[in-house]
Design a protein around this motif. Structure first.
Motif, PDB file in Angstrom:
ATOM      1  N   ALA A 125      11.161  -6.808  15.772  1.00 37.84           N
ATOM      2  CA  ALA A 125      11.053  -7.773  14.670  1.00 37.84           C
ATOM      3  C   ALA A 125      10.621  -7.074  13.384  1.00 37.84           C
ATOM      4  O   ALA A 125      11.128  -7.379  12.297  1.00 37.84           O
ATOM      5  N   LEU A 126       9.696  -6.136  13.505  1.00 42.31           N
ATOM      6  CA  LEU A 126       9.226  -5.410  12.327  1.00 42.31           C
ATOM      7  C   LEU A 126      10.308  -4.488  11.778  1.00 42.31           C
ATOM      8  O   LEU A 126      10.492  -4.379  10.556  1.00 42.31           O
ATOM      9  N   LEU A 127      11.038  -3.826  12.661  1.00 34.82           N
ATOM     10  CA  LEU A 127      12.147  -2.977  12.208  1.00 34.82           C
ATOM     11  C   LEU A 127      13.200  -3.808  11.482  1.00 34.82           C
ATOM     12  O   LEU A 127      13.751  -3.381  10.456  1.00 34.82           O
ATOM     13  N   TYR A 128      13.476  -4.983  12.010  1.00 35.12           N
ATOM     14  CA  TYR A 128      14.428  -5.891  11.364  1.00 35.12           C
ATOM     15  C   TYR A 128      13.950  -6.273   9.972  1.00 35.12           C
ATOM     16  O   TYR A 128      14.714  -6.255   9.003  1.00 35.12           O
ATOM     17  N   GLU A 129      12.671  -6.599   9.860  1.00 36.23           N
ATOM     18  CA  GLU A 129      12.115  -7.059   8.581  1.00 36.23           C
ATOM     19  C   GLU A 129      12.141  -5.956   7.528  1.00 36.23           C
ATOM     20  O   GLU A 129      12.515  -6.197   6.381  1.00 36.23           O
ATOM     21  N   VAL A 130      11.734  -4.732   7.893  1.00 35.24           N
ATOM     22  CA  VAL A 130      11.697  -3.658   6.884  1.00 35.24           C
ATOM     23  C   VAL A 130      13.102  -3.290   6.433  1.00 35.24           C
ATOM     24  O   VAL A 130      13.323  -2.971   5.255  1.00 35.24           O
ATOM     25  N   GLU A 131      14.060  -3.345   7.337  1.00 33.05           N
ATOM     26  CA  GLU A 131      15.447  -3.050   6.948  1.00 33.05           C
ATOM     27  C   GLU A 131      15.964  -4.117   6.006  1.00 33.05           C
ATOM     28  O   GLU A 131      16.641  -3.827   5.015  1.00 33.05           O
ATOM     29  N   GLN A 132      15.618  -5.372   6.295  1.00 29.99           N
ATOM     30  CA  GLN A 132      16.065  -6.481   5.446  1.00 29.99           C
ATOM     31  C   GLN A 132      15.477  -6.366   4.043  1.00 29.99           C
ATOM     32  O   GLN A 132      16.120  -6.727   3.053  1.00 29.99           O
ATOM     33  N   GLU A 133      14.246  -5.824   3.955  1.00 27.73           N
ATOM     34  CA  GLU A 133      13.575  -5.674   2.663  1.00 27.73           C
ATOM     35  C   GLU A 133      13.921  -4.359   1.972  1.00 27.73           C
ATOM     36  O   GLU A 133      13.408  -4.077   0.883  1.00 27.73           O
ATOM     37  N   GLY A 134      14.760  -3.540   2.593  1.00 28.44           N
ATOM     38  CA  GLY A 134      15.173  -2.276   1.983  1.00 28.44           C
ATOM     39  C   GLY A 134      14.081  -1.229   1.958  1.00 28.44           C
ATOM     40  O   GLY A 134      14.080  -0.343   1.089  1.00 28.44           O
ATOM     41  N   MET A 135      13.156  -1.286   2.908  1.00 30.50           N
ATOM     42  CA  MET A 135      12.052  -0.331   2.962  1.00 30.50           C
ATOM     43  C   MET A 135      12.405   0.882   3.817  1.00 30.50           C
ATOM     44  O   MET A 135      13.222   0.798   4.727  1.00 30.50           O
ATOM     45  N   ASP A 136      11.774   2.018   3.524  1.00 29.91           N
ATOM     46  CA  ASP A 136      11.921   3.207   4.362  1.00 29.91           C
ATOM     47  C   ASP A 136      11.038   3.048   5.590  1.00 29.91           C
ATOM     48  O   ASP A 136       9.856   2.708   5.483  1.00 29.91           O
ATOM     49  N   ALA A 137      11.593   3.303   6.760  1.00 30.46           N
ATOM     50  CA  ALA A 137      10.817   3.200   8.000  1.00 30.46           C
ATOM     51  C   ALA A 137      11.482   4.038   9.072  1.00 30.46           C
ATOM     52  O   ALA A 137      12.697   4.263   9.059  1.00 30.46           O
TER      53      ALA A 137
ATOM     54  N   VAL B 287       0.831  -1.217   0.000  1.00 29.06           N
ATOM     55  CA  VAL B 287       0.000   0.000   0.000  1.00 29.06           C
ATOM     56  C   VAL B 287       0.859   1.258   0.000  1.00 29.06           C
ATOM     57  O   VAL B 287       0.334   2.373   0.108  1.00 29.06           O
ATOM     58  N   ASP B 288       2.171   1.091  -0.130  1.00 28.79           N
ATOM     59  CA  ASP B 288       3.110   2.217  -0.209  1.00 28.79           C
ATOM     60  C   ASP B 288       3.002   3.115   1.021  1.00 28.79           C
ATOM     61  O   ASP B 288       2.992   4.343   0.915  1.00 28.79           O
ATOM     62  N   ALA B 289       2.923   2.494   2.196  1.00 24.62           N
ATOM     63  CA  ALA B 289       2.844   3.246   3.444  1.00 24.62           C
ATOM     64  C   ALA B 289       4.241   3.441   4.040  1.00 24.62           C
ATOM     65  O   ALA B 289       5.139   2.622   3.833  1.00 24.62           O
ATOM     66  N   THR B 290       4.412   4.529   4.758  1.00 30.18           N
ATOM     67  CA  THR B 290       5.639   4.762   5.516  1.00 30.18           C
ATOM     68  C   THR B 290       5.347   4.437   6.976  1.00 30.18           C
ATOM     69  O   THR B 290       4.543   5.119   7.615  1.00 30.18           O
ATOM     70  N   PRO B 291       5.963   3.385   7.510  1.00 31.62           N
ATOM     71  CA  PRO B 291       5.648   2.982   8.880  1.00 31.62           C
ATOM     72  C   PRO B 291       6.441   3.752   9.929  1.00 31.62           C
ATOM     73  O   PRO B 291       7.639   4.039   9.752  1.00 31.62           O
ATOM     74  N   LEU B 292       5.751   4.086  11.021  1.00 31.05           N
ATOM     75  CA  LEU B 292       6.383   4.653  12.207  1.00 31.05           C
ATOM     76  C   LEU B 292       6.248   3.622  13.314  1.00 31.05           C
ATOM     77  O   LEU B 292       5.138   3.333  13.774  1.00 31.05           O
TER      78      LEU B 292
ATOM     79  N   PRO C 124      10.190  13.549  28.957  1.00 32.53           N
ATOM     80  CA  PRO C 124      10.893  12.404  28.366  1.00 32.53           C
ATOM     81  C   PRO C 124      11.587  12.785  27.051  1.00 32.53           C
ATOM     82  O   PRO C 124      11.050  13.545  26.254  1.00 32.53           O
ATOM     83  N   GLU C 125      12.773  12.258  26.858  1.00 33.61           N
ATOM     84  CA  GLU C 125      13.517  12.484  25.620  1.00 33.61           C
ATOM     85  C   GLU C 125      13.007  11.556  24.524  1.00 33.61           C
ATOM     86  O   GLU C 125      12.639  10.406  24.783  1.00 33.61           O
ATOM     87  N   LEU C 126      13.005  12.056  23.296  1.00 43.06           N
ATOM     88  CA  LEU C 126      12.596  11.278  22.131  1.00 43.06           C
ATOM     89  C   LEU C 126      13.786  11.098  21.203  1.00 43.06           C
ATOM     90  O   LEU C 126      14.516  12.049  20.916  1.00 43.06           O
ATOM     91  N   TYR C 127      13.971   9.876  20.717  1.00 42.64           N
ATOM     92  CA  TYR C 127      15.058   9.566  19.794  1.00 42.64           C
ATOM     93  C   TYR C 127      14.477   8.902  18.549  1.00 42.64           C
ATOM     94  O   TYR C 127      13.384   8.332  18.586  1.00 42.64           O
ATOM     95  N   GLY C 128      15.213   8.974  17.468  1.00 45.57           N
ATOM     96  CA  GLY C 128      14.745   8.361  16.240  1.00 45.57           C
ATOM     97  C   GLY C 128      15.823   7.562  15.538  1.00 45.57           C
ATOM     98  O   GLY C 128      16.999   7.941  15.536  1.00 45.57           O
ATOM     99  N   VAL C 129      15.427   6.428  14.956  1.00 46.08           N
ATOM    100  CA  VAL C 129      16.301   5.629  14.093  1.00 46.08           C
ATOM    101  C   VAL C 129      15.538   5.403  12.794  1.00 46.08           C
ATOM    102  O   VAL C 129      14.319   5.588  12.738  1.00 46.08           O
ATOM    103  N   ALA C 130      16.230   5.013  11.757  1.00 45.70           N
ATOM    104  CA  ALA C 130      15.555   4.897  10.464  1.00 45.70           C
ATOM    105  C   ALA C 130      16.246   3.893   9.567  1.00 45.70           C
ATOM    106  O   ALA C 130      17.422   3.569   9.737  1.00 45.70           O
ATOM    107  N   SER C 131      15.479   3.396   8.592  1.00 47.26           N
ATOM    108  CA  SER C 131      16.025   2.540   7.542  1.00 47.26           C
ATOM    109  C   SER C 131      15.730   3.198   6.197  1.00 47.26           C
ATOM    110  O   SER C 131      14.859   4.075   6.089  1.00 47.26           O
ATOM    111  N   GLY C 132      16.460   2.759   5.173  1.00 46.15           N
ATOM    112  CA  GLY C 132      16.260   3.341   3.845  1.00 46.15           C
ATOM    113  C   GLY C 132      16.595   4.822   3.847  1.00 46.15           C
ATOM    114  O   GLY C 132      17.589   5.257   4.432  1.00 46.15           O
ATOM    115  N   ASP C 133      15.740   5.607   3.213  1.00 45.92           N
ATOM    116  CA  ASP C 133      15.963   7.050   3.118  1.00 45.92           C
ATOM    117  C   ASP C 133      15.229   7.841   4.196  1.00 45.92           C
ATOM    118  O   ASP C 133      15.172   9.076   4.149  1.00 45.92           O
ATOM    119  N   ALA C 134      14.651   7.150   5.175  1.00 47.55           N
ATOM    120  CA  ALA C 134      13.838   7.829   6.174  1.00 47.55           C
ATOM    121  C   ALA C 134      14.648   8.641   7.180  1.00 47.55           C
ATOM    122  O   ALA C 134      14.092   9.444   7.921  1.00 47.55           O
TER     123      ALA C 134
END
Length: 245
Positions: A160-172, A108-113, A126-136
């Motif tokens: 597990a989901l972060l691992y999967e999207v990175e393995q598939e080369g998706m932006d997340a 569906v061409d969604a960008t997951p958070l 509280p402090e907020l941090y961010g990590v990303a895969s692909g071009d995100a």
């Protein structure tokens, strides 16, 4: 058959943002996801029937119908999807449910958070941090979301989901917020919404009610939080790398 079962073909979305709300440390992701669904009156759009997800029926007071525990809600006006989960999900089932869910996200061409709590003794906001895969990663830079200040891991179904999207080369994007390890943490969920989800998804969301009802929310989530205490492996959470060295 393992699948994401869409119920509303009449809802049109165009490259939506998907907010994941699996229960985890502080229930920060679940509280944030529930708040979005309730505040915007989002529509039950799809049901997650992936292998590995809990097989149970969820019902609500005053409603004779029941639904699966993991559902996706949609808001066409805001081009927004929210994954709402009413049950812990074991990472042991990641090989089954993660490809099913991420495959649909890609379709569906969604960008997951993806959302996770970092158990810590908080001092102030509280402090907020961010990590990303692909071009995100550029998205995190654009909205001034800082990188983690120490090395760590994100475990549980979110990991597990972060691992999967990175393995598939998706932006997340993975958003990690300091949170209570023992109790539901509406304050940390508010930081996720205001400083992370809202700017990235380009939405305005009122959070005053979330803070005002912090005690009520904590009580309503107490039973689930207790279940999470006895199922640590099923909790999505971020942890310092030192715990694994």
């Amino acid at each position: 058959m393992a699948q994401i079962q869409v119920h509303r073909d009449d809802i049109e979305l165009e490259s939506p943002t998907l907010v994941e709300g699996f229960p985890g440390i502080g229930l920060v992701g679940k509280i944030a996801a529930d708040h979005l669904v309730d505040t915007f009156g989002m529509t039950h759009y799809a049901s997650c029937r992936c292998e590995g997800l809990p097989e149970m029926a969820v019902f609500e007071a005053g409603d004779r119908s029941y639904r699966p525990p993991v559902r996706i809600y949609a808001d066409a006006e805001r081009d927004l999807l929210v994954l709402r989960s009413d049950a812990p999900v074991s990472p042991a089932a990641a090989d089954e449910f993660a490809p099913c869910l991420t495959g649909w996200i890609d379709e569906v061409d969604a960008t997951p958070l993806f959302l996770s709590g970092l158990p810590t003794e908080k001092d102030g906001v509280p402090e907020l941090y961010g990590v990303a895969s692909g071009d995100a990663g550029a998205t995190l830079e654009e909205y001034g979301i800082q990188s983690p200040t120490e090395s760590g891991v994100i475990s549980g179904p979110t990991g597990a989901l972060l691992y999967e999207v990175e393995q598939e080369g998706m932006d997340a994007v993975g958003l990690v917020v300091e949170s209570s390890q023992t109790f539901p943490d509406p304050e940390a969920a508010r930081v996720l919404l205001v400083d992370g989800i809202a700017p990235i998804a380009d939405i305005d969301v009122e959070t005053d009610k979330l803070v005002e009802q912090a005690e009520e929310i904590s009580e309503a989530r107490e039973q689930l939080a207790k279940r999470m205490e006895t199922a640590h492996d099923e909790s999505s959470k971020a942890q310092p790398m030192g715990m694994y060295q």
